[in-house]
Structure formats: C-alpha cells, structure tokens
Design an enzyme around this catalytic site. Structure first.
Site, mmCIF file in Angstrom:
data_model
loop_
_atom_site.group_PDB
_atom_site.id
_atom_site.type_symbol
_atom_site.label_atom_id
_atom_site.label_comp_id
_atom_site.label_asym_id
_atom_site.label_seq_id
_atom_site.Cartn_x
_atom_site.Cartn_y
_atom_site.Cartn_z
ATOM 1 N N LYS A 150 0.864 -1.178 0.000
ATOM 2 C CA LYS A 150 0.000 0.000 0.000
ATOM 3 C C LYS A 150 0.898 1.224 0.000
ATOM 4 O O LYS A 150 1.791 1.353 0.848
ATOM 5 C CB LYS A 150 -0.914 0.008 1.221
ATOM 6 C CG LYS A 150 -1.760 1.273 1.345
ATOM 7 C CD LYS A 150 -2.734 1.155 2.495
ATOM 8 C CE LYS A 150 -3.440 2.467 2.764
ATOM 9 N NZ LYS A 150 -4.510 2.337 3.771
ATOM 10 N N LYS A 152 1.357 5.310 0.119
ATOM 11 C CA LYS A 152 0.794 6.606 0.475
ATOM 12 C C LYS A 152 1.218 7.644 -0.570
ATOM 13 O O LYS A 152 2.412 7.782 -0.877
ATOM 14 C CB LYS A 152 1.274 7.043 1.857
ATOM 15 C CG LYS A 152 0.715 6.209 3.003
ATOM 16 C CD LYS A 152 -0.756 6.485 3.220
ATOM 17 C CE LYS A 152 -1.287 5.804 4.476
ATOM 18 N NZ LYS A 152 -2.721 6.101 4.703
ATOM 19 N N ASP A 226 -12.792 5.752 2.029
ATOM 20 C CA ASP A 226 -12.221 5.648 3.371
ATOM 21 C C ASP A 226 -12.825 6.742 4.250
ATOM 22 O O ASP A 226 -13.767 6.501 5.007
ATOM 23 C CB ASP A 226 -10.697 5.758 3.325
ATOM 24 C CG ASP A 226 -10.049 5.555 4.693
ATOM 25 O OD1 ASP A 226 -10.778 5.350 5.681
ATOM 26 O OD2 ASP A 226 -8.817 5.605 4.783
ATOM 27 N N LYS A 248 -12.916 0.481 9.030
ATOM 28 C CA LYS A 248 -11.978 0.647 10.135
ATOM 29 C C LYS A 248 -12.784 0.741 11.427
ATOM 30 O O LYS A 248 -13.742 1.516 11.506
ATOM 31 C CB LYS A 248 -11.124 1.903 9.963
ATOM 32 C CG LYS A 248 -10.180 1.878 8.779
ATOM 33 C CD LYS A 248 -9.411 3.195 8.676
ATOM 34 C CE LYS A 248 -8.446 3.195 7.498
ATOM 35 N NZ LYS A 248 -7.769 4.509 7.339
ATOM 36 N N CYS A 276 -7.004 0.016 9.128
ATOM 37 C CA CYS A 276 -6.749 0.369 10.525
ATOM 38 C C CYS A 276 -6.121 1.752 10.601
ATOM 39 O O CYS A 276 -5.545 2.245 9.637
ATOM 40 C CB CYS A 276 -5.807 -0.647 11.172
ATOM 41 S SG CYS A 276 -4.166 -0.728 10.402
ATOM 42 N N ASP A 300 -1.582 -3.756 9.006
ATOM 43 C CA ASP A 300 -0.136 -3.855 9.218
ATOM 44 C C ASP A 300 0.377 -2.937 10.318
ATOM 45 O O ASP A 300 1.590 -2.783 10.467
ATOM 46 C CB ASP A 300 0.603 -3.545 7.907
ATOM 47 C CG ASP A 300 0.365 -2.119 7.419
ATOM 48 O OD1 ASP A 300 -0.596 -1.468 7.892
ATOM 49 O OD2 ASP A 300 1.119 -1.647 6.555
#
Length: 329
Positions: A150, A152, A226, A248, A276, A300
């Site tokens: 993933k 950013k 998200d 989440k 998370c 993670d």
C-alpha cells in the site's frame, strides 16, 4: 440484573519504526487509548486511536469514555452502547472491551460468541510512507517479497512515486491511498497509467463531501471510500461513486458495527477493504475477524511500530495469524 462493571481508561504511547508519513503529516510515535472493563472476575480490553481528521483527541476520547463510568456501574452493556455513543474511537474502545469481556466470561473465543466461522490467517498489505521517489523505491525493494504493498500518495509527483515503487517491487500487487489529496482531474490523468503499472485500487482520491464527481466519470481504477465511509449510514451516500469501502473499527465505533457494515456493504455490491489506524496488536485483533474473506486487508499497524503489546499478533512476512487469547478475544 446486569453486573456492575469497573472502568479503567489510559493513554499509552508506542514508537514508530522510523517515521510514518502521509499527505497530512508525519509521526514518530502513536498515542492510543486503552480501555479495560472488569466485573471483578474477568477483564476485557480494547484499544482505540483518536484521529484528528474526525475532530478527535486523546484527551477528548478519554473524557467521553469516563463519562460513562456511572452507566457502566448501573449495567450499561454492549447493545445499549451502540445508541449511547456515536460511531468513533470512544465507542470502539468500549465495544471491543465488551467483546473481550464477553468471551472471557463465556470461555469461548469472540468469533464463536459472534456466530462467525473460525478465522483463518489473512494476507495484509504493507504500507510505504509518503516520501521522495528514490526513498520509496528503496523501501519497496526492501519489501519486494510482500504480495501486497500500500503506497501513500500526496498529489504532485505521485506518478514518479508509483513508477519508483514498481521498479523496486516488480511483482507486488499495489494499492494506493491518496488521503483526499487529489482533484478529479488528477484522478483522470493518473488512473490509466496507474492501472498499467499494476495498481489495483485507490483509496479516497477526493475529499469526503466533495466527491460527487466520482459518479460522473469512468472509474478505470477502482475507487475505495475511506474518509467517506464510517458506518452503515454512510452507504447511502456512496452508491455510484465508489467501488469498495474501507472498514476501520475506529470509524465504525467498534466490532459490532463493523460486522454489520461489512454485511450490508456486501449486500449492496461493494468490495470490502478492512483497514486500521496506526495502532498496536490490540487494535488489530478484532479487525482480524472483520477481515475474513475481504479482497483487501490492511492491518499492518504492528509491522510499522518499533514496539508492540505483550502477546502480540504474529506476522509471517505479510501473513497475519489469529491473535493469542491472552491479547484479546
């Protein structure tokens, strides 16, 4: 009569391994809130991570949780909690502590108490912080054996960042997180090339509340909500704009709503990602149950820390194992 419960709520800090950087800033430690509920015989724990993006602070969340101390002594339970507090970090900490306490009282794991199938290990994404392309290429090369990365992103220079990551990890599947940092024009310009580079999904490219344009364009790169998705009430605003939702527990307000959100989102045709905040193994443990069968898992948090809880979740590379009952559940 419902048993009286005692409450303990504390702030704890854990160091990040290096620094964790997204488009909104960088951190070298995390501040989490640990919640403990006890009936005098059994103790249940939960962890939540207050998030400034949603107007939360550690101090404010602790104050909200402590405001329920009298209600807990009078028999407030997990069911009543759902309407007593809104979705968010405070309810998450308490909800997960209730589940842990329920499991310990019953002598059964949470998955059985919740009527779920026995959980299996899941493959989690590994997050690469926002940085200069060369630094991100080096980080990708160090983690090139992981099946899912993933990345950013933050706007200007994002294409160069993904090209660098792909060079460093030529075989890994990639998902990217824009953290509300793009415009629709940037999505349209980047998406075809990112697909060519093997990117499977982008999280929240546009700002929550300013994402209507997603319904008017061809989403060649699937888009995951998200910041725009918190609980089941969010779903009515997402149809036609998003292809997936990121669940989440700090947004849903706990495992109870997270499981219900997963079920309803699947019914409405959304793909599922389980993510998370940056937290310890205690925060990942309940999310592990939600992650069962999810196409995308991003749990993670402990891999990005320099120190974790006692009895931490075990990761074999990117394969996340079930939590030890001594930790939670």
């Amino acid at each position: 009569m419902k048993p009286a419960l005692s409450l303990a709520v504390t702030e704890e800090r854990f160091p990040v391994a290096g620094a964790f950087t997204i488009s909104r800033g960088s951190r070298t430690e995390i501040r989490v809130v640990t919640v403990e509920l006890s009936d005098g015989t059994f103790r249940g724990r939960g962890e939540c991570v207050p998030y400034a993006r949603y107007g939360e602070t550690v101090e404010g969340v602790i104050e909200v949780i402590r405001s329920l101390e009298t209600d807990l002594r009078r028999g407030l339970d997990r069911s009543a909690l759902q309407s007593r507090l809104p979705a968010g970090a405070a309810r998450n900490g308490l909800d997960c502590a209730f589940w842990d306490l329920e499991a310990k009282r019953a002598g059964r794991p949470v998955w059985q108490c919740a009527g779920l199938a026995a959980p299996l290990p899941v493959v989690t994404a590994y997050t690469l912080s926002l940085d200069a392309p060369q630094k991100m290429a080096e980080a990708a090369a160090r983690n090139a054996g992981r099946p899912l990365l993933k990345v950013k992103l933050g706007g200007e220079g994002d294409l160069e960042r993904i090209e660098a990551v792909r060079q460093g990890a030529p075989r890994s599947k990639i998902i990217v997180d824009a953290n509300e940092g793009w415009t629709v024009e940037q999505y349209l310009g980047l998406a075809p090339t990112l697909v060519r580079l093997g990117v499977a999904l982008v999280e929240q490219p546009l700002a929550a509340g300013k994402d209507d344009a997603l319904a008017e364009i061809e989403r060649v790169l699937p888009v995951c909500a998200d910041e725009s998705c918190h609980d089941r009430a969010s779903l009515s605003h997402l149809a036609g704009k998003y292809d997936a939702v990121n669940i989440k527990l700090d947004k849903t307000g706990g495992l109870t709503e997270a499981l219900a959100l997963r079920e309803e989102a699947i019914r409405q045709g959304f793909d599922i990602m389980v993510g998370c905040m940056l937290g310890t193994s205690l925060a990942m443990a309940p999310a592990f149950l939600v992650a069962q069968g999810a196409p995308y898992v991003d749990l993670d948090g402990p891999l990005l820390l320099a120190a974790d809880r006692d009895d931490p979740i075990r990761y074999e590379g990117s394969l996340m194992q079930a939590p030890d009952p001594a930790l939670w559940g």
